[in-house]
Scaffold this motif. Sequence first.
Motif, PDB file in Angstrom:
ATOM      1  N   SER A  71       0.840  -1.191   0.000  1.00 58.59           N
ATOM      2  CA  SER A  71       0.000   0.000   0.000  1.00 58.59           C
ATOM      3  C   SER A  71       0.874   1.239   0.000  1.00 58.59           C
ATOM      4  CB  SER A  71      -0.900   0.015   1.241  1.00 58.59           C
ATOM      5  OG  SER A  71      -1.804  -1.060   1.197  1.00 58.59           O
ATOM      6  N   ASP A  82      -4.466   3.945   0.868  1.00 63.43           N
ATOM      7  CA  ASP A  82      -4.319   3.433  -0.503  1.00 63.43           C
ATOM      8  C   ASP A  82      -5.298   4.094  -1.469  1.00 63.43           C
ATOM      9  OD1 ASP A  82      -6.691   2.350   0.343  1.00 63.43           O
ATOM     10  OD2 ASP A  82      -6.175   0.262  -0.119  1.00 63.43           O
ATOM     11  N   VAL A 119      -0.051   4.485  -7.036  1.00 62.64           N
ATOM     12  CA  VAL A 119      -1.242   3.939  -6.398  1.00 62.64           C
ATOM     13  C   VAL A 119      -2.017   3.076  -7.391  1.00 62.64           C
ATOM     14  CG1 VAL A 119      -3.415   4.491  -5.242  1.00 62.64           C
ATOM     15  CG2 VAL A 119      -1.392   5.900  -4.822  1.00 62.64           C
ATOM     16  N   HIS A 163      -2.579  -1.093  -7.128  1.00 67.18           N
ATOM     17  CA  HIS A 163      -3.869  -1.790  -7.102  1.00 67.18           C
ATOM     18  C   HIS A 163      -3.928  -2.861  -8.193  1.00 67.18           C
ATOM     19  CE1 HIS A 163      -5.879   0.289  -3.917  1.00 67.18           C
ATOM     20  NE2 HIS A 163      -5.738   1.478  -4.477  1.00 67.18           N
TER      21      HIS A 163
END
Length: 285
Positions: free
Chosen positions: A9, A39, A118, A122
């Motif tokens: 994260s 996150d 980020v 993911h």
Amino acid sequence: MNEPEDPASPAVDRSGFLADVAARSTHGLRGDYSRMRADYTVEQRYELYTPAHQDVWRRLYARQHELLPGRACEAFASALARLDFADAIPRFDSVNQRLHAATRWRLVPVPGLLPDDVFFGHLAKRQFPVTVWIREPEEFDYIVEPDIFHDFFGHVPMLFDPQIADYLQAYGLGGLKAQRLGGLKYLARLYWYTIEFGLVAEAGGVRAYGAGILSSPGEIRHAVDAPEVHRERFDLIRVMQTKYLIDDFQKVYFVVDSFGQLFDETAPDFSLLYRALERLPELEP
């Protein structure tokens, strides 16, 4: 494209990203970033969607669904029919049950635009960020940044395809590596000309699988039907050399023979490719 990375994260402090985007944007950030976690995920607060928002969703869905026959690829059309979310904005929790069972992906609600690291993080964890806000009625035909309709309608059905699902995870891992190697510009072009504006050759002809095409009433007709458009066979180096248009329909689209071809051609390590691209000219779109 990828090597093992630690998709941990991101750090909590993202004030620099928010300030930078706000400074460069003429409209500011649309989403509410005040409630996000470290996150960048938030809750999908379904109760905040008004009847007007639900009506916008239904009208957007109906308009776009009408344009899909003969233009959307088979994988997209099949998944969309099974999802059947024409009547209301989807609840992510419900969709995640089916999506995880199909390809081990899940949707994560986010407030809007994300920093590159980020976003890549993911994807590397098989989590697809979906914006929670939806355009207002007066924005029906134009929005300044992607909303839930673009993210969900355009992207989510393709996540049910195993090859696209694996490709996107590999892309996330490759993105984390590209940040170290100065390759983000080239990787952004790859994403643009595949996941956002990609075409695939099928038995009935060229069809769209890119979300930017599938969620836009003008772009889907332009990309598949317009005779003046250049539809080039997918060539990895050419794709990564080619700049793209962010404020107009694309002039060129790249066509893969199959999603297997897309995965196979982007599987090798990109380290040497980035260095080679630095010596090659950029191509106008």
